[in-house]
Design a protein around this motif. Sequence first.
Motif, short mmCIF file in Angstrom:
data_model
loop_
_atom_site.label_atom_id
_atom_site.label_comp_id
_atom_site.label_asym_id
_atom_site.label_seq_id
_atom_site.Cartn_x
_atom_site.Cartn_y
_atom_site.Cartn_z
N ILE A 166 0.82 -1.21 0.00
CA ILE A 166 0.00 0.00 0.00
C ILE A 166 0.86 1.27 0.00
O ILE A 166 0.53 2.24 -0.66
N PHE A 167 1.99 1.27 0.70
CA PHE A 167 2.79 2.49 0.84
C PHE A 167 3.43 2.95 -0.46
O PHE A 167 3.91 4.08 -0.55
N TRP A 168 3.44 2.15 -1.53
CA TRP A 168 4.10 2.56 -2.77
C TRP A 168 3.45 3.76 -3.43
O TRP A 168 4.10 4.52 -4.14
N SER A 169 2.17 3.99 -3.21
CA SER A 169 1.53 5.15 -3.82
C SER A 169 2.08 6.46 -3.25
O SER A 169 2.05 7.48 -3.91
N SER A 170 2.61 6.42 -2.04
CA SER A 170 3.17 7.63 -1.44
C SER A 170 4.69 7.70 -1.57
O SER A 170 5.31 8.64 -1.08
N PHE A 171 5.32 6.75 -2.23
CA PHE A 171 6.78 6.69 -2.32
C PHE A 171 7.37 7.91 -3.00
O PHE A 171 8.25 8.57 -2.47
N ARG A 172 6.91 8.25 -4.20
CA ARG A 172 7.46 9.39 -4.96
C ARG A 172 7.23 10.72 -4.22
O ARG A 172 8.18 11.49 -4.08
N PRO A 173 6.02 11.03 -3.74
CA PRO A 173 5.86 12.29 -3.01
C PRO A 173 6.75 12.37 -1.77
O PRO A 173 7.31 13.42 -1.46
N THR A 174 6.91 11.27 -1.06
CA THR A 174 7.77 11.25 0.12
C THR A 174 9.22 11.48 -0.28
O THR A 174 9.95 12.22 0.38
N LEU A 175 9.65 10.89 -1.38
CA LEU A 175 11.01 11.07 -1.88
C LEU A 175 11.27 12.53 -2.24
O LEU A 175 12.30 13.11 -1.87
N TRP A 176 10.32 13.16 -2.96
CA TRP A 176 10.48 14.57 -3.34
C TRP A 176 10.45 15.49 -2.13
O TRP A 176 11.21 16.44 -2.02
N THR A 177 9.57 15.20 -1.18
CA THR A 177 9.50 16.01 0.05
C THR A 177 10.80 15.90 0.82
O THR A 177 11.33 16.90 1.32
N GLY A 178 11.34 14.69 0.94
CA GLY A 178 12.62 14.48 1.62
C GLY A 178 13.75 15.23 0.94
O GLY A 178 14.62 15.81 1.60
N ALA A 179 13.76 15.24 -0.40
CA ALA A 179 14.79 15.96 -1.14
C ALA A 179 14.69 17.46 -0.92
O ALA A 179 15.70 18.16 -0.75
N LEU A 180 13.45 17.99 -0.89
CA LEU A 180 13.26 19.43 -0.64
C LEU A 180 13.69 19.81 0.78
O LEU A 180 14.32 20.86 0.98
N VAL A 181 13.38 18.96 1.75
CA VAL A 181 13.78 19.22 3.13
C VAL A 181 15.30 19.19 3.24
O VAL A 181 15.91 20.02 3.91
N ALA A 182 15.96 18.25 2.56
CA ALA A 182 17.42 18.15 2.59
C ALA A 182 18.08 19.38 1.97
O ALA A 182 19.12 19.84 2.43
N VAL A 183 17.46 19.93 0.92
CA VAL A 183 18.02 21.12 0.27
C VAL A 183 17.82 22.32 1.15
O VAL A 183 18.62 23.13 1.41
#
Length: 183
Positions: A166-183
């Motif tokens: 089930i969690f795969w639908s949120s994988f890409r948004p979580t990845l992008w959010t994590g990248a923005l937070v890291a930047v």
Amino acid sequence: LLVSDSYVITNRAVEEMSTLWALLPQNSYDIDAKDELGNKLTVTPESEDGAIKATITLKTAVKQYETAHFFVVFKLPWKDYISENGWSDFSLNLKLFEPMNLTVRNLTVTIDLPEGAKFAEFQSSNAAIQPNIVQMGIYKETPIFTLSNVSSYQDLDFTVMYRHAIFWSSFRPTLWTGALVAV
């Protein structure tokens, strides 16, 4: 479900061919066709004996012994072909041919599972239909099988079972959010 059929047809008749047809499942919709260069072709769908006969008009006629390449893309209702078995187990049930009188020299079926899906099992009453290759990607698996000299008189029904968390639908948004937070 998005289905893409690729055809390579050689004209063995004496006269030129400017229209071709493809039989699609009865519940197909958003039918589109393109030639090998990506030019949109005219498609005229009609219901016929439990299937849809899509008449495709080519941009240029195919002369004797010439070959035409074209693609037919259409959609099928998800609920009619996918069954859920619990939270993460799914079954894709397909029938490759609707009733028609022809033989296909080479048939390759590629099942592009959703991102994060794991191929589990393949079932068919026809022993000749078995995945030749299961391509392993970073985030998904793709079963592929190839058959030769296939006719509509063969039983080509099959089921592909796969697991999809089930969690795969949120994988890409979580990845992008994590990248923005890291930047």
